[in-house]
Design a protein around this motif. Structure first.
Motif, mmCIF file in Angstrom:
data_model
loop_
_atom_site.group_PDB
_atom_site.id
_atom_site.type_symbol
_atom_site.label_atom_id
_atom_site.label_comp_id
_atom_site.label_asym_id
_atom_site.label_seq_id
_atom_site.Cartn_x
_atom_site.Cartn_y
_atom_site.Cartn_z
ATOM 1 N N PRO A 32 0.843 -1.146 -0.038
ATOM 2 C CA PRO A 32 -0.014 0.074 0.096
ATOM 3 C C PRO A 32 0.940 1.262 0.030
ATOM 4 C CG PRO A 32 -0.943 -1.769 1.626
ATOM 5 C CD PRO A 32 0.424 -2.196 0.952
ATOM 6 N N ALA A 33 1.810 1.028 0.528
ATOM 7 C CA ALA A 33 2.702 2.243 0.794
ATOM 8 C C ALA A 33 3.221 2.929 -0.788
ATOM 9 C CB ALA A 33 4.137 2.080 1.502
ATOM 10 N N GLU A 34 3.242 2.019 -1.751
ATOM 11 C CA GLU A 34 3.553 2.432 -3.117
ATOM 12 C C GLU A 34 2.393 2.955 -3.791
ATOM 13 O OE1 GLU A 34 5.578 -0.208 -5.670
ATOM 14 O OE2 GLU A 34 6.590 -1.100 -3.929
ATOM 15 N N CYS A 35 1.354 3.166 -3.191
ATOM 16 C CA CYS A 35 0.209 4.077 -3.738
ATOM 17 C C CYS A 35 0.117 5.422 -3.360
ATOM 18 C CB CYS A 35 -1.261 3.377 -3.103
ATOM 19 S SG CYS A 35 -1.448 1.728 -3.916
ATOM 20 N N PHE A 36 1.061 5.728 -2.327
ATOM 21 C CA PHE A 36 1.220 7.167 -2.066
ATOM 22 C C PHE A 36 2.177 8.052 -2.958
ATOM 23 C CE2 PHE A 36 3.785 10.607 0.007
ATOM 24 C CZ PHE A 36 2.648 11.386 0.601
ATOM 25 N N PHE A 37 1.679 9.075 -3.429
ATOM 26 C CA PHE A 37 2.335 9.957 -4.351
ATOM 27 C C PHE A 37 2.909 11.220 -3.708
ATOM 28 C CE2 PHE A 37 -0.421 8.222 -8.084
ATOM 29 C CZ PHE A 37 0.342 7.173 -8.055
ATOM 30 N N GLU A 38 4.261 11.839 -4.212
ATOM 31 C CA GLU A 38 4.219 12.962 -3.409
ATOM 32 C C GLU A 38 3.615 14.057 -4.155
ATOM 33 O OE1 GLU A 38 8.375 15.786 -3.731
ATOM 34 O OE2 GLU A 38 8.540 13.974 -4.266
ATOM 35 N N GLY A 39 3.034 14.866 -3.024
ATOM 36 C CA GLY A 39 2.096 16.044 -3.566
ATOM 37 C C GLY A 39 0.756 15.492 -3.069
ATOM 38 N N ASP A 40 0.373 14.336 -2.614
ATOM 39 C CA ASP A 40 -0.899 13.709 -2.220
ATOM 40 C C ASP A 40 -1.523 14.848 -1.240
ATOM 41 O OD1 ASP A 40 -1.507 11.683 -4.137
ATOM 42 O OD2 ASP A 40 -0.902 10.131 -2.621
ATOM 43 N N ASN A 41 -0.680 15.059 -0.267
ATOM 44 C CA ASN A 41 -1.131 15.908 0.984
ATOM 45 C C ASN A 41 -1.173 17.472 0.796
ATOM 46 O OD1 ASN A 41 -2.161 13.748 2.322
ATOM 47 N ND2 ASN A 41 0.002 13.098 2.927
ATOM 48 N N ASP A 42 -0.531 17.755 -0.328
ATOM 49 C CA ASP A 42 -0.262 19.299 -0.477
ATOM 50 C C ASP A 42 -1.562 20.005 -0.538
ATOM 51 O OD1 ASP A 42 2.338 18.767 -0.773
ATOM 52 O OD2 ASP A 42 2.641 19.193 -2.949
ATOM 53 N N PRO A 43 -1.754 21.308 -0.158
ATOM 54 C CA PRO A 43 -3.039 22.048 -0.069
ATOM 55 C C PRO A 43 -3.595 22.303 -1.093
ATOM 56 C CG PRO A 43 -1.058 23.483 0.785
ATOM 57 C CD PRO A 43 -0.483 22.051 0.388
ATOM 58 N N ASP A 44 -3.199 22.420 -2.291
ATOM 59 C CA ASP A 44 -3.509 22.642 -3.771
ATOM 60 C C ASP A 44 -3.809 21.359 -4.468
ATOM 61 O OD1 ASP A 44 -3.286 25.498 -3.322
ATOM 62 O OD2 ASP A 44 -1.209 25.335 -3.765
ATOM 63 N N THR A 45 -3.535 20.453 -3.895
ATOM 64 C CA THR A 45 -3.858 19.050 -4.514
ATOM 65 C C THR A 45 -5.406 18.827 -4.104
ATOM 66 O OG1 THR A 45 -1.834 18.210 -4.329
ATOM 67 C CG2 THR A 45 -3.562 16.634 -4.458
ATOM 68 N N PHE A 46 -5.921 18.344 -5.316
ATOM 69 C CA PHE A 46 -7.521 17.719 -4.871
ATOM 70 C C PHE A 46 -7.553 16.152 -5.497
ATOM 71 C CE2 PHE A 46 -8.081 20.209 -8.686
ATOM 72 C CZ PHE A 46 -8.752 19.724 -9.427
#
Length: 152
Positions: A32-46
């Motif tokens: 599952p950790a490989e499903c996280f992308f850099e930027g997923d939690n950035d405030p401008d990401t939806f």
């Protein structure tokens, strides 16, 4: 653009919820950790989830990320777009893409969307006016990709 007639809903979802579709479609058999992308939690990401009868069947993430290949000020990157195999070819991917484009147009003056497309998905995106840029490249452990873009 072929869109499904009815029976679906698109709404914003959490990054973690995207994993329900990202993992089986984009990272099958991987942790599952490989499903996280850099930027997923950035405030401008939806993140958008497409539901059919309360089942999450498609996801797409839109991140305010600039590519050095383009000069546009307000760039968004599409990442992790995926539709469960049973529902492919029925317009659900088109619906997710269109909704993301609409939202980007509402929040930026010069809307521009780019992404690294899997080589086998290029034809899908070309139907919606996206163009390729540069040469194919390999993302290790995934597959060949090519940059695609569109000034919305």
């Amino acid at each position: 653009m072929q869109l499904p007639q009815s029976g679906y809903k698109i709404k914003e979802i959490s990054p973690e919820t995207t994993y329900e579709v990202r993992r089986p479609v984009l990272r099958p058999g991987r942790p599952p950790a490989e499903c996280f992308f850099e930027g997923d939690n950035d405030p401008d990401t939806f993140h958008l989830g497409l539901y059919k009868e309360n089942e999450l069947i498609g996801v797409a993430s839109f991140m305010k990320t600039a590519s050095k290949s383009f000069l546009f000020k307000d760039q968004f990157q599409l990442r992790g777009m995926a539709v469960l195999p049973f529902y492919k070819g029925k317009g659900y991917g088109a619906a997710l893409l269109k909704e993301g484009e609409i939202r980007i147009k509402k929040i930026t003056k010069e809307p521009f969307l780019w992404f690294n497309a899997r080589d086998y998905a290029v034809g899908f995106y070309e139907k919606f006016g996206y163009q390729t840029f540069g040469e194919k490249f390999d993302i290790p452990g995934v597959c060949p990709h090519i940059i695609m873009y569109k000034h919305l």
